[in-house]
Design a protein around this motif. Structure first.
Motif, PDB file in Angstrom:
ATOM      1  N   ASP A  23       0.861  -1.180   0.000  1.00 12.39           N
ATOM      2  CA  ASP A  23       0.000   0.000   0.000  1.00 12.39           C
ATOM      3  C   ASP A  23       0.899   1.232   0.000  1.00 12.39           C
ATOM      4  O   ASP A  23       1.842   1.325   0.792  1.00 12.39           O
ATOM      5  N   TYR A  26      -0.191   6.924  -4.545  1.00 15.74           N
ATOM      6  CA  TYR A  26      -0.185   6.651  -5.979  1.00 15.74           C
ATOM      7  C   TYR A  26       0.866   7.460  -6.728  1.00 15.74           C
ATOM      8  O   TYR A  26       1.324   7.044  -7.802  1.00 15.74           O
ATOM      9  N   TYR A 215      -4.117   7.273  -2.110  1.00 19.45           N
ATOM     10  CA  TYR A 215      -3.430   6.159  -1.444  1.00 19.45           C
ATOM     11  C   TYR A 215      -4.239   4.880  -1.576  1.00 19.45           C
ATOM     12  O   TYR A 215      -5.474   4.899  -1.515  1.00 19.45           O
ATOM     13  N   ARG A 218      -1.142  -0.849  -4.292  1.00 19.80           N
ATOM     14  CA  ARG A 218      -0.562  -0.667  -5.616  1.00 19.80           C
ATOM     15  C   ARG A 218      -0.015  -1.951  -6.215  1.00 19.80           C
ATOM     16  O   ARG A 218       0.152  -2.037  -7.437  1.00 19.80           O
ATOM     17  N   SER A 237       0.018  -5.505 -10.505  1.00 20.67           N
ATOM     18  CA  SER A 237      -0.006  -4.065 -10.247  1.00 20.67           C
ATOM     19  C   SER A 237      -1.432  -3.531 -10.359  1.00 20.67           C
ATOM     20  O   SER A 237      -2.245  -4.048 -11.143  1.00 20.67           O
ATOM     21  N   ASP A 239      -3.980   0.214 -10.288  1.00 18.55           N
ATOM     22  CA  ASP A 239      -4.119   1.663 -10.369  1.00 18.55           C
ATOM     23  C   ASP A 239      -5.530   2.002  -9.931  1.00 18.55           C
ATOM     24  O   ASP A 239      -6.491   1.657 -10.613  1.00 18.55           O
TER      25      ASP A 239
END
Length: 259
Positions: A23, A26, A215, A218, A237, A239
């Motif tokens: 975590d 971003y 946040y 990720r 991954s 987003d």
């Protein structure tokens, strides 16, 4: 990392099973998992801001991971990056206990951390909030932003799921990813109290954090070490909560894992 789950000497085929979520903000620049150009024996992601990593494994089977400790102590803005702890161990490939003995002398320079360093045969744990380095016994283990095996809801939920999976001889990478993708917040009565407020505690409580615009989770990473010495590693991954890429790796260690 903000959630770490692992099984040590539990599964009949895999003496080491690992699953974890990273975590992070971003906007923090990150490189996805790969073998490093400047250390080709190391596989892991890279924090492009500070140069360290949250998780990695080497071709010899040395592995390490780190979480921050979330408590009410003041945070030092001048502290070195905790990702350096993992990167240094992976680069040097020292015996776990030897590496941690050296780390003790400088541990107070860092903000609160938990670090796990190991090989396929042994694992050691150390926190600069929790005394001296110690070996980790065989079993199912979990850790978030408190100490190893502290009973936070996401840790209990994750270790329960991993325990059930270890009963299946044909362990699935996707089943491990499913455990990490649990987005259900914990009931308010079970939330830890770490000084960030009830609303933030609730947002941070699931194994996978959807978060807000700034946040969240990720990356999810899993790896398996087979008794034959075969390592299977996968990183997914995300987003804004949506999966964007899965990177798969496999390689053989120099020798089989000792029973």
């Amino acid at each position: 990392m903000c959630l770490i789950l692992f099984a040590k000497d539990v599964h009949p085929e895999y003496p080491l099973i690992f699953a974890g979520n990273r975590d992070e903000f971003y906007d923090r620049p990150t490189a996805p998992a790969a073998f490093w150009d400047d250390a080709p024996h190391v596989l892991g992601g890279r924090d492009l801001k500070a140069g360290g990593t949250w998780l990695g494994i080497t071709r010899k089977g040395h592995w390490a991971t780190v979480t921050n400790v979330r408590d009410e102590r003041p945070r030092r803005d001048d502290a070195p990056s905790r990702g350096r702890l993992v990167a240094d161990y992976l680069r040097e490939e020292l015996a776990p206990e030897a590496y941690l003995d050296g780390l003790e002398t400088e541990a107070d320079q860092y903000n609160g951390f938990n670090v796990l360093v190991g090989t396929p045969e042994k694992t050691f744990y150390y926190s600069n909030r929790d005394g001296t380095p110690r070996p980790v016994r065989s079993g199912i283990h979990g850790m978030s932003n408190a100490q190893l095996d502290d009973s936070w809801p996401k840790v209990e939920r994750g270790t329960s799921g991993l325990d059930a999976l270890c009963e299946d001889k044909d362990l699935s990478i996707e089943a491990l990813f499913d455990i990490l993708d649990d987005r259900q917040p914990a009931p308010d009565g079970q939330l830890p109290q770490t000084g960030v407020g009830r609303e933030t505690e609730r947002m941070l409580s699931p194994p996978f954090i959807d978060g807000d615009e700034a946040y969240g989770t990720r990356a999810s990473t899993v790896f398996l070490v087979h008794r034959s010495g075969r390592v299977t590693f996968a990183e997914r991954s995300f987003d804004g909560g949506t999966a964007t890429e899965t990177r798969d790796f496999s390689f053989n260690l120099a020798s089989p894992v000792a029973s």
